[in-house]
Design a protein around this motif. Structure first.
Motif, PDB file in Angstrom:
ATOM      1  N   LEU A  37      -1.565  -0.574  -5.437  1.00 18.77           N
ATOM      2  CA  LEU A  37      -2.593  -1.562  -5.152  1.00 18.77           C
ATOM      3  C   LEU A  37      -3.976  -1.119  -5.637  1.00 18.77           C
ATOM      4  O   LEU A  37      -4.967  -1.748  -5.323  1.00 18.77           O
ATOM      5  N   ARG A  54       4.239   2.964  -4.942  1.00 19.64           N
ATOM      6  CA  ARG A  54       3.607   3.706  -6.014  1.00 19.64           C
ATOM      7  C   ARG A  54       4.316   3.387  -7.319  1.00 19.64           C
ATOM      8  O   ARG A  54       5.514   3.143  -7.331  1.00 19.64           O
ATOM      9  N   VAL A  95       0.820  -1.208   0.000  1.00 15.30           N
ATOM     10  CA  VAL A  95       0.000   0.000   0.000  1.00 15.30           C
ATOM     11  C   VAL A  95       0.856   1.261   0.000  1.00 15.30           C
ATOM     12  O   VAL A  95       0.389   2.318  -0.387  1.00 15.30           O
ATOM     13  N   SER A  96       2.116   1.135   0.443  1.00  9.73           N
ATOM     14  CA  SER A  96       2.962   2.330   0.400  1.00  9.73           C
ATOM     15  C   SER A  96       3.607   2.507  -0.972  1.00  9.73           C
ATOM     16  O   SER A  96       4.130   3.573  -1.267  1.00  9.73           O
ATOM     17  N   ARG A 127      -5.105   2.905   3.718  1.00  7.78           N
ATOM     18  CA  ARG A 127      -5.258   1.929   2.633  1.00  7.78           C
ATOM     19  C   ARG A 127      -5.202   0.509   3.174  1.00  7.78           C
ATOM     20  O   ARG A 127      -5.876  -0.382   2.661  1.00  7.78           O
ATOM     21  N   ASP A 163      -8.524  -0.383   4.133  1.00 13.35           N
ATOM     22  CA  ASP A 163      -9.312  -0.719   2.949  1.00 13.35           C
ATOM     23  C   ASP A 163      -9.140  -2.187   2.591  1.00 13.35           C
ATOM     24  O   ASP A 163     -10.092  -2.875   2.228  1.00 13.35           O
ATOM     25  N   PRO A 213      -0.980   4.829  -6.826  1.00 12.63           N
ATOM     26  CA  PRO A 213      -0.932   3.759  -5.813  1.00 12.63           C
ATOM     27  C   PRO A 213      -0.926   2.380  -6.466  1.00 12.63           C
ATOM     28  O   PRO A 213      -1.761   2.090  -7.316  1.00 12.63           O
ATOM     29  N   LEU A 219      -7.615  -1.772  -5.013  1.00 17.98           N
ATOM     30  CA  LEU A 219      -7.931  -2.426  -3.727  1.00 17.98           C
ATOM     31  C   LEU A 219      -7.564  -1.531  -2.560  1.00 17.98           C
ATOM     32  O   LEU A 219      -8.222  -1.528  -1.531  1.00 17.98           O
ATOM     33  N   GLY A 220      -6.505  -0.835  -2.654  1.00 21.90           N
ATOM     34  CA  GLY A 220      -6.126   0.076  -1.583  1.00 21.90           C
ATOM     35  C   GLY A 220      -5.387   1.248  -2.190  1.00 21.90           C
ATOM     36  O   GLY A 220      -4.255   1.087  -2.571  1.00 21.90           O
ATOM     37  N   PRO A 221      -6.000   2.386  -2.368  1.00 17.16           N
ATOM     38  CA  PRO A 221      -7.366   2.754  -1.997  1.00 17.16           C
ATOM     39  C   PRO A 221      -8.434   2.048  -2.842  1.00 17.16           C
ATOM     40  O   PRO A 221      -8.194   1.773  -3.999  1.00 17.16           O
ATOM     41  N   VAL A 222      -9.575   1.821  -2.229  1.00 13.48           N
ATOM     42  CA  VAL A 222     -10.666   1.166  -2.933  1.00 13.48           C
ATOM     43  C   VAL A 222     -11.257   2.121  -3.957  1.00 13.48           C
ATOM     44  O   VAL A 222     -11.601   3.254  -3.628  1.00 13.48           O
TER      45      VAL A 222
END
Lengths: 578, 373
Positions: free
Chosen positions: A514, A507, A504-505, B142, B145, A512, A517-520
């Motif tokens: 992910l 890029r 998630v960190s 996130r 999420d 991003p 999915l993260g952020p949705v």
């Protein structure tokens, strides 16, 4: 603007002049003779040297052509040293007064027939009209350019640096008399591999062509698929010595300007001696170089590149490799194949599910087995744990060591089989099956369960469509194995948590990794775990495409049976038959 | 200064996960012990009492949508008194983080890793929490999420598998002991709702500050529904007597269930859900703590505080309680309620009073400002 890009598929020359630094030229020519002595040693000092003294001149004079044929020939010969593939023919025309010429090309890069028939022959024996006009030497240059050279692409330059560049890319250089300019004729004709089936991304249904090592062929394959003039292909040149051509392809308007600027800036930053594969570029332009995850998608399929361009991505072609880089890349895309969209959406979604399962299995299965057998035997049903225990009775190692050894054996087998010719590779796999599979279990080295677990993991890791992600999983699997051996399922939980945190960190070119999915991003989930029908995919993926161009199809494309005719006709027929 | 932003959806995730984690781990036992088969009533009452807490802190934070509690308590009360008051709040984060950490450590030790020293378990969890907070609030958002669906599924599996073994007769008779034990037992879950104090730090980081209160109340509602379910199912499966004695009733319940030869002992689900949730809880508390402290010391970044605070947190978790019995005692209504009510309500009420006083003063001076606000 558009038609220009359309007509000239590949405007390298122009771009190369603009993008490469002005000072880069001088010392390249300067260092070319030295390169012969120690090709490796001079490469990097050459770059530093450039910065130190941008105005250094060529040893034999300036980096420009001079109005003296002999001097120009000497300069070129000096630059290429004793290279045996440089062919230089000094000629005299059959005109009166005769003009001295030199035709220079690199053997193997040009088509011999073209050079002989379309360059040398017309120059030596100009047609009757030109002879009768008694062309003076001054204008013979223009005549040669306009009427004599029979090549599709003829250009004029006075820069020695450009002469070198074009020589090395298969053009023929014609130096005429006392001119300080040179004619460059496109006579490229080297041996190519031709368009073949993709070696790493085979499909059952779908196009079978793949990129090859020639950049022009590759961009042509793309241009054939994406005929809109909005497809822009910009050229770069990277690598001080290899002068590798790199092309940036994008759909104008669909790819965001911000992304384009970012990609260009990252590419222009690169100053190295050579770029041999797109992997070189990848390591120079990725966001997080210390991450085990691939942050650029690479493919050798033109249809995949086309699909990605339609979604607003940017493709980076590298000369000399069939692999094209696509940016930005998101993790879920590494679990997709073009075929998901070619077969109907039920199976497309189902195989997605299978791949996610395989992804999870190839990441955690061995460590989960180790954790359960070592720490949490109570988690398994009693009959199962009893049979595992009875099999493990004769095994001398702890489960962790057993798993580690077997994984290592498998990795060795895979590495050995990968590089061998196909016939010997089969032999290796037979040896692997018989020795590791049967003998090791019978000898009591490994338990059968561990064998099943490791082979299942191996098969699952082959189910990852993009090889670069499979490599990542192989590495992470070992890390999880260690955690599981120390802390059991809790250790796996920690490991997975850290991996997720890293993801998630992460890029990719500022986006991003992910996503979605993260952020949705709810609207992008249509193409993640499932692949919804094409007629329902109205919008392009969010985030990367600028808002003005997100709609990709008209509404209500869902096909339906004809409204009033369909049913009635069959009913009538049915009536008639009975 | 760059302000990291999270969406209000992520705020909902954070609080839902935090609340459900603690709810599913320890609450049933405490409420069952006091209220016996009426534990589910406790869960319902708790929702309303906790909502008051959430409203108090959330509404206060909304008055200062771009400031956290350290900043606005200084603005309202002056530099030193405000700083001291917010220090009280920060202590709350430390206490809750340490307690949550220790509870999960005890779960792991008693159920999964009996041979592993507690310090290793706690240490590894703290390290993960540090990594999360070090990455920042956006990755944390996130993460929620990603975790939210997995977490919810795991919790629902945990609660629905045992349905085959339920005997709803265990829920009878309703209100056998009258309202007194029920109300008394609801003190503990209400006190635990002080975890919503994290709102005081998180509100300025939310993209739409006006949405935060709704998101927080929503998360409380859904977590309370899970709590009601958990209480009902625990009592229905184990019965009030056994439920009152087990320290981790949800685990005990899951272990007791055997659907078929191959579907038994799936305590993997609650542990998994709980582990995921605990990392979030820890990370949020650690973030609030370090963020608040960095603001108190006028640091731009919260990261320098992370390592020392994490060490303190880990030590507190390790040394604060001798065994799980002490944790259980700490959660007795007569102990936890006065303690947490004081630490939470005292500053909040003081701040509210200060806010009203200041508003009155301002409204005398600038009546048009008041009308707009």
């Amino acid at each position: 603007m558009f038609w220009k890009g359309f007509l000239r598929i590949f405007p390298f020359k122009r771009k190369a002049k603009q993008s490469s630094e002005p000072e880069a030229g001088n010392s390249r020519t300067e260092n070319a003779p030295r390169q012969e002595e120690s090709p490796l040693g001079t490469a990097l000092p050459a770059i530093e040297h450039e910065k130190a003294s941008p105005g250094t001149s060529f040893p034999g004079g300036t980096a420009e052509l001079e109005a003296d044929l002999a001097v120009n020939i000497a300069k070129i010969q000096l630059a290429y040293g004793k290279s045996s593939d440089l062919v230089m023919r000094e000629l005299k025309t059959a005109t009166t007064p005769s003009v001295k010429l030199a035709v220079i090309f690199i053997d193997g890069l040009v088509s011999d027939r073209t050079v002989a028939e379309n360059i040398i022959a017309p120059l030596l024996k100009p047609s009757e009209e030109i002879v009768s006009e008694k062309v003076p030497p001054i204008t013979f240059f223009e005549t040669a350019e306009k009427s004599l050279l029979q090549a599709g692409e003829v250009s004029v330059t006075s820069s020695l640096e450009e002469v070198f560049d074009e020589l090395s890319s298969g053009k023929t250089v014609v130096l005429i008399g006392e001119e300080n300019r040179a004619l460059l004729a496109g006579t490229q004709g080297w041996k190519e591999r031709g368009v073949e089936e993709p070696a790493t991304e085979a499909v059952v249904r779908g196009p079978r062509d793949s990129f090859d090592e020639n950049l022009r062929n590759n961009t042509a394959l793309l241009r054939l698929r994406l005929k809109s003039p909005r497809l822009h292909i910009e050229g770069f040149q990277i690598g001080v010595l290899t002068k590798t051509k790199v092309a940036l392809a994008y759909l104008q308007g669909v790819a965001s300007d911000k992304l384009l600027a970012e990609v260009k800036q990252r590419l222009e930053r690169i100053k190295v001696d050579g770029i041999l594969e797109s992997g070189y570029l990848e390591e120079f332009i990725e966001d997080e170089p210390l991450s085990p995850f691939p942050q650029l998608l690479r493919t050798e399929r033109p249809d995949r590149v086309t699909a990605c361009l339609l979604e607003g991505k940017v493709a980076i072609f590298t000369d000399g490799t069939p692999f094209v880089l696509l940016v930005p890349a998101f993790l879920p895309e590494f679990l997709t194949t073009p075929e998901d969209y070619y077969e109907r959406f039920f199976i497309g979604s189902f195989v997605r599910f299978i791949r996610y399962a395989a992804f999870a299995i190839s990441l955690v299965l061995p460590s989960l087995y180790v954790a359960i057998v070592t720490f949490h035997q109570e988690m398994l049903p009693t009959p199962l744990i009893l049979s595992i225990a009875s099999q493990r009775e004769g095994v001398p190692f702890p489960t962790f060591v057993e798993a580690l050894l077997l994984e290592l054996v498998f990795e060795i087998l895979r590495e050995a089989g990968l590089r061998l010719p196909r016939i010997i590779g089969q032999a290796i796999s037979i040896v692997g099956v018989i020795i590791v599979g049967q003998a090791a279990v019978e000898a009591g080295l490994f338990s059968q369960f561990m064998l099943i677990v490791v082979s299942l993991t191996a098969i699952a890791s082959f189910a990852t469509p993009v090889f670069s992600l499979a490599i990542t999983l192989r590495l992470l699997r070992f890390a999880l194995l260690f955690l599981a051996s120390a802390l059991g399922v809790f250790g796996i939980l920690i490991g997975v948590y850290i991996i997720l945190l890293h993801l998630v960190s992460l890029r990719s070119f500022g986006f991003p990794y992910l996503k979605p999915l993260g952020p949705v991003i709810a609207s992008d989930l249509k193409d993640t775990f499932v692949r919804i029908p094409l007629w329902a995919m109205r919008t392009r993926p969010r985030l990367i495409v600028p808002p003005r161009d997100t709609i990709r199809q008209v509404e209500s494309l869902k096909p339906e049976p004809p409204i009033d005719t369909g049913k009635r006709i069959t009913d009538k027929r049915g009536d008639e038959e009975t | 200064m760059f302000q990291e932003k999270i969406a209000s959806r992520q705020l909902f995730n954070i609080f839902f996960i935090m609340r459900t984690t603690i709810v599913i781990s320890i609450l049933p036992v405490l409420t069952v012990a006091q209220a016996r088969q009426d534990a589910w009533l406790v869960a319902i009452i708790t929702f309303f009492t906790s909502a008051v807490f959430v409203y108090l802190i959330g509404r206060l934070a909304l008055n200062f949508p771009d400031k956290n509690i350290v900043q606005y308590s200084r603005e309202l009360l002056g530099n030193w008194p405000g700083g001291l008051l917010s220090l009280l709040f920060l202590g709350l984060f430390l206490l809750m983080g340490a307690t949550d950490l220790r509870i999960y450590g005890e779960v792991l030790r008693t159920i999964f890793l009996p041979e592993t020293p507690l310090v290793v378990i706690l240490g590894s969890m703290v390290i993960v929490a540090i990594m999360v907070v070090y990455a920042g609030l956006e990755p944390l958002g996130r993460m929620t999420d990603l975790i939210f669906p997995v977490f919810t599924l795991a919790v629902l599996f945990t609660l629905f598998f045992p349905i085959v073994e339920t005997d709803f007769g265990n829920l009878l008779p309703v209100l056998y002991g009258g309202w007194r034990p029920v109300l008394f037992a609801s003190l503990t879950p209400t006190a635990i709702a002080v975890q919503y104090a994290n709102l005081a730090i998180l509100v300025p980081s939310v993209v739409e500050p006006r949405e935060t209160l709704r998101a927080a109340l929503n998360s409380l509602l859904w977590a309370s529904i899970i709590l009601v379910l958990a209480a009902v199912i625990v009592i229905a499966v184990l019965g009030a007597d056994e439920g009152a004695h087990a320290f981790f009733p949800v685990f005990k319940m899951v272990r007791a269930v055997r659907i078929s030869e191959f579907l038994e002992r799936f305590e993997f689900f609650p542990t998994f859900a709980w582990g995921l949730g605990l990392f979030i809880t820890l990370a949020v508390n650690l973030y609030s703590l370090s963020k608040g402290l960095s603001q108190l010391c006028s640091f731009k970044d919260h990261r320098p505080f992370l390592l020392p605070l994490a060490v303190i947190l880990g030590t507190l978790a390790l040394q604060g309680y001798n065994d799980s019995l002490e944790i259980r005692n700490f959660f007795q209504p007569q102990i936890i309620a006065p303690a947490l009510f004081f630490v939470f309500l005292f500053p909040v009420i003081v701040l509210w009073i200060a806010y009203f006083l200041k508003r009155r003063k301002n409204s005398v001076a600038l009546p048009e400002d008041e009308r707009r606000g």
